[in-house]
Design an enzyme around this catalytic site. Structure first.
Site, mmCIF file in Angstrom:
data_model
loop_
_atom_site.group_PDB
_atom_site.id
_atom_site.type_symbol
_atom_site.label_atom_id
_atom_site.label_comp_id
_atom_site.label_asym_id
_atom_site.label_seq_id
_atom_site.Cartn_x
_atom_site.Cartn_y
_atom_site.Cartn_z
ATOM 1 N N SER A 35 -15.377 -43.091 2.374
ATOM 2 C CA SER A 35 -14.459 -42.006 2.731
ATOM 3 C C SER A 35 -14.758 -41.515 4.139
ATOM 4 O O SER A 35 -15.883 -41.078 4.431
ATOM 5 C CB SER A 35 -14.614 -40.849 1.753
ATOM 6 O OG SER A 35 -14.052 -39.687 2.336
ATOM 7 N N ASP A 91 -9.041 -39.110 3.416
ATOM 8 C CA ASP A 91 -8.779 -37.865 2.678
ATOM 9 C C ASP A 91 -7.897 -36.949 3.513
ATOM 10 O O ASP A 91 -8.289 -36.494 4.588
ATOM 11 C CB ASP A 91 -10.100 -37.161 2.358
ATOM 12 C CG ASP A 91 -10.860 -37.872 1.253
ATOM 13 O OD1 ASP A 91 -10.262 -38.084 0.184
ATOM 14 O OD2 ASP A 91 -12.033 -38.223 1.465
ATOM 15 N N MET A 133 -6.112 -33.445 3.652
ATOM 16 C CA MET A 133 -6.188 -32.095 3.049
ATOM 17 C C MET A 133 -5.369 -31.129 3.888
ATOM 18 O O MET A 133 -5.424 -31.173 5.117
ATOM 19 C CB MET A 133 -7.637 -31.632 2.998
ATOM 20 C CG MET A 133 -8.551 -32.609 2.286
ATOM 21 S SD MET A 133 -10.203 -31.946 2.127
ATOM 22 C CE MET A 133 -11.063 -33.331 1.385
ATOM 23 N N HIS A 166 -5.577 -40.695 0.325
ATOM 24 C CA HIS A 166 -5.678 -39.738 -0.784
ATOM 25 C C HIS A 166 -5.070 -38.417 -0.327
ATOM 26 O O HIS A 166 -5.690 -37.680 0.439
ATOM 27 C CB HIS A 166 -7.170 -39.593 -1.151
ATOM 28 C CG HIS A 166 -7.430 -38.601 -2.225
ATOM 29 N ND1 HIS A 166 -8.709 -38.165 -2.533
ATOM 30 C CD2 HIS A 166 -6.608 -37.944 -3.085
ATOM 31 C CE1 HIS A 166 -8.652 -37.303 -3.519
ATOM 32 N NE2 HIS A 166 -7.388 -37.140 -3.866
ATOM 33 N N MET A 173 -4.181 -34.791 -0.640
ATOM 34 C CA MET A 173 -4.476 -33.518 -1.325
ATOM 35 C C MET A 173 -3.609 -32.472 -0.639
ATOM 36 O O MET A 173 -4.095 -31.622 0.127
ATOM 37 C CB MET A 173 -5.973 -33.203 -1.221
ATOM 38 C CG MET A 173 -6.816 -34.097 -2.118
ATOM 39 S SD MET A 173 -8.546 -34.164 -1.613
ATOM 40 C CE MET A 173 -8.473 -35.466 -0.393
ATOM 41 N N MET A 216 -11.009 -37.980 -10.140
ATOM 42 C CA MET A 216 -11.854 -37.125 -9.296
ATOM 43 C C MET A 216 -13.104 -36.737 -10.086
ATOM 44 O O MET A 216 -13.016 -36.184 -11.179
ATOM 45 C CB MET A 216 -11.103 -35.851 -8.885
ATOM 46 C CG MET A 216 -9.926 -36.056 -7.957
ATOM 47 S SD MET A 216 -10.333 -36.868 -6.404
ATOM 48 C CE MET A 216 -11.542 -35.739 -5.706
ATOM 49 N N PHE A 252 -13.916 -31.120 -0.519
ATOM 50 C CA PHE A 252 -15.098 -31.254 0.338
ATOM 51 C C PHE A 252 -15.885 -32.512 -0.010
ATOM 52 O O PHE A 252 -15.909 -32.920 -1.177
ATOM 53 C CB PHE A 252 -16.017 -30.041 0.172
ATOM 54 C CG PHE A 252 -15.329 -28.746 0.511
ATOM 55 C CD1 PHE A 252 -15.181 -28.346 1.832
ATOM 56 C CD2 PHE A 252 -14.774 -27.965 -0.488
ATOM 57 C CE1 PHE A 252 -14.505 -27.177 2.156
ATOM 58 C CE2 PHE A 252 -14.092 -26.793 -0.181
ATOM 59 C CZ PHE A 252 -13.961 -26.393 1.139
ATOM 60 N N GLY A 253 -16.543 -33.073 0.992
ATOM 61 C CA GLY A 253 -17.490 -34.155 0.760
ATOM 62 C C GLY A 253 -18.840 -33.569 0.366
ATOM 63 O O GLY A 253 -19.073 -32.364 0.482
ATOM 64 N N GLY A 254 -19.703 -34.445 -0.110
ATOM 65 C CA GLY A 254 -21.086 -34.051 -0.357
ATOM 66 C C GLY A 254 -21.322 -33.184 -1.577
ATOM 67 O O GLY A 254 -22.384 -32.563 -1.697
ATOM 68 N N ASP A 283 -13.861 -40.871 -7.391
ATOM 69 C CA ASP A 283 -13.998 -40.217 -6.084
ATOM 70 C C ASP A 283 -14.797 -38.929 -6.204
ATOM 71 O O ASP A 283 -14.341 -37.965 -6.822
ATOM 72 C CB ASP A 283 -12.586 -39.923 -5.544
ATOM 73 C CG ASP A 283 -12.598 -39.395 -4.115
ATOM 74 O OD1 ASP A 283 -13.681 -39.334 -3.509
ATOM 75 O OD2 ASP A 283 -11.514 -39.051 -3.614
ATOM 76 N N GLY A 284 -15.988 -38.930 -5.582
ATOM 77 C CA GLY A 284 -16.780 -37.705 -5.484
ATOM 78 C C GLY A 284 -18.180 -37.851 -6.045
ATOM 79 O O GLY A 284 -18.363 -38.161 -7.220
ATOM 80 N N GLY A 335 -18.457 -41.228 0.328
ATOM 81 C CA GLY A 335 -18.398 -40.584 1.633
ATOM 82 C C GLY A 335 -19.785 -40.381 2.187
ATOM 83 O O GLY A 335 -20.275 -41.180 3.010
HETATM 84 C C1 DX5 Z 1 -13.127 -34.889 -1.968
HETATM 85 C C2 DX5 Z 1 -12.688 -36.202 -1.394
HETATM 86 C C3 DX5 Z 1 -13.693 -37.302 -1.489
HETATM 87 C C4 DX5 Z 1 -14.967 -37.034 -0.724
HETATM 88 C C5 DX5 Z 1 -16.064 -37.879 -1.276
HETATM 89 O O1 DX5 Z 1 -12.040 -34.034 -2.000
HETATM 90 O O2 DX5 Z 1 -11.522 -36.647 -2.065
HETATM 91 O O3 DX5 Z 1 -13.117 -38.526 -1.070
HETATM 92 O O4 DX5 Z 1 -14.851 -37.272 0.627
HETATM 93 O O5 DX5 Z 1 -17.233 -37.565 -0.582
HETATM 94 P P1 DX5 Z 1 -18.651 -37.753 -1.258
HETATM 95 O O6 DX5 Z 1 -18.805 -39.215 -1.565
HETATM 96 O O7 DX5 Z 1 -19.594 -37.262 -0.231
HETATM 97 O O8 DX5 Z 1 -18.661 -36.918 -2.527
HETATM 98 ZN ZN ZN Z 2 -10.771 -38.714 -1.673
#
Ligand code: DX5
Ligand code: ZN
Length: 235
Positions: free
Chosen positions: A9, A36, A38, A67, A69, A138, A144-146, A180-181, A202
């Site tokens: 990601s 992603d 957003m 993706h 959102m 999901m 958010f990532g991480g 994802d996530g 990600g």
């Molecule tokens: C969250 C995103 C994911 C995110 C995954 O809303 O859809 O794609 O970037 O990141 P990690 O792998 O760090 O959880």
């Molecule tokens: Zn995503």
């Protein structure tokens, strides 16, 4: 036979060097590029639009997995399809007419994915699963990532796997389960065993200095699943 795919990601990439980051993960063995999108309405965060997608499209031949959102969904479907998206996933809560949005994606020649939030029941798939190319599960709340992987996702995947297998039998074409996530070396094998085919990663990939090593680490875990349950892992 199932095949496992890894989709880094870009959310965790260095946005000042996106072209280099895409070349880097492509050379490092990624299968798809996950983008992603957003909008600060459907989710609190704000990322990139079709202009950026179009700008980075020439830097890899890998499929772009977009993706969305966002709400509304439909105008962006057209824009991202024209900007080079190969697969477009959206959230059912974000559009009034899920069936129509899937048809719109397919009418642009892109593949269609439906993204299910952690609290969204599988029932949302009841009358559209056969039209889909991907079910995007999901495993964190989007935005958010991480974030940490939500363990209840494993139970959802175990319920989803036989439904997707039955749909593939009916339609005679592949439907992939994407997660994802919070996917990491420490949990990817369990996620695969529960039923996933495609793994968005990600922070696990872009947070590592050596992306090739990070992807190899994820694949090594998937190879242990292959040995146990006989699933092909691309080299
Ligand atoms: C969250 C995103 C994911 C995110 C995954 O809303 O859809 O794609 O970037 O990141 P990690 O792998 O760090 O959880
Ligand atoms: Zn995503």
């Amino acid at each position: 036979m199932r095949e496992f795919l890894i989709a880094p990601s870009l959310l965790s990439a260095d946005f000042a060097r996106l072209a280099d980051e895409i070349r880097d993960v492509s050379a490092a063995g990624a299968d798809w590029i996950h983008l992603d999108v957003m909008d600060h309405h459907y989710v609190p965060n704000l990322t990139v639009g079709p202009l950026v997608c179009e700008a980075i499209r020439p830097y890899t031949t890998l499929p772009f997995d977009v993706h969305l959102m966002t709400t509304p969904v439909d105008p962006l479907v057209t824009m991202f399809a024209e900007a080079g998206a190969n697969l477009i996933s959206f959230h059912p809560e974000a559009t009034l007419h899920v069936h129509r949005t899937i048809e719109l994606i397919r009418s642009h020649g892109a593949q269609a994915g439906l993204a299910l939030n952690p609290a969204t029941p599988l029932a949302v798939l009841d009358h559209v699963l056969d039209m889909l190319d991907v079910v995007l599960v999901m495993s964190v709340n989007p935005g958010f990532g991480g974030q940490a992987f939500i363990e209840a996702t494993l139970g959802k995947l175990r319920l989803l796997r036989p439904r997707v297998d039955a749909a593939m039998q009916r339609t005679g074409r592949p439907i992939l389960i994407e997660v994802d996530g919070g996917v990491k070396v420490s949990n990817i094998a369990r996620i695969a065993e529960a039923g996933a085919d495609v793994f968005v990663a990600g922070s696990a990939v872009f947070g590592a200095d050596d992306r090739a090593q990070a992807i190899r680490g994820l694949r090594a875990e998937l190879a242990t699943v292959e040995e146990r349950v006989g699933i092909a892992v691309p080299q």
